[in-house]
Design a protein around this motif. Structure first.
Motif, PDB file in Angstrom:
ATOM      1  N   VAL A  65       0.998  -1.273   0.273  1.00  0.00           N
ATOM      2  CA  VAL A  65      -0.005   0.125  -0.215  1.00  0.00           C
ATOM      3  C   VAL A  65       0.990   1.195  -0.042  1.00  0.00           C
ATOM      4  N   ILE A  67       0.612   5.704   0.176  1.00  0.00           N
ATOM      5  CA  ILE A  67      -0.240   6.735   0.633  1.00  0.00           C
ATOM      6  C   ILE A  67       0.048   7.883  -0.339  1.00  0.00           C
ATOM      7  N   ARG A  81      -5.205   5.935   0.379  1.00  0.00           N
ATOM      8  CA  ARG A  81      -4.145   4.902   0.080  1.00  0.00           C
ATOM      9  C   ARG A  81      -4.524   4.211  -1.183  1.00  0.00           C
TER      10      ARG A  81
END
Length: 101
Positions: A65, A67, A81
């Motif tokens: 993941v 940001i 995300r």
């Protein structure tokens, strides 16, 4: 052509198979002219040769993941995300991380 590309006889250029596909026949074999899809639940990098190049899609983790930040609007930015690209993990497998936090 090289061991990681394919082309029709007499073609002006060679083509590599796309991500999640592999060149049929394996390395060192002649007349490699067909790309095949990796089996369900498996993935490969562009230019992969042979079915063994298809790797298992493991459950996504927090390491998969990233940001992202939006552009500034009224002097504010938002975070969201998103899965890293290319996504090589299984986003729906039991135990996988999610994008909601």
């Amino acid at each position: 052509h090289s061991e990681r590309t394919h082309s029709a006889a007499g073609a002006a250029r060679c083509n590599a198979c796309d991500a999640n596909k592999y060149l049929v026949g394996g390395e060192g074999q002649q007349n490699l002219t067909k790309c095949a899809d990796c089996p369900a639940g498996r993935w490969s990098l562009p230019g992969s040769v042979g079915a063994d190049a298809c790797q298992e899609r493991l459950p996504c983790t927090e390491a998969d993941v990233e940001i992202q930040h939006t552009d500034c609007v009224d002097n504010k930015r938002s975070k969201r995300r998103a899965w890293l690209e290319p996504t090589t993990c299984d986003t729906e497998r039991a135990g996988a991380a999610d994008l909601v936090s």
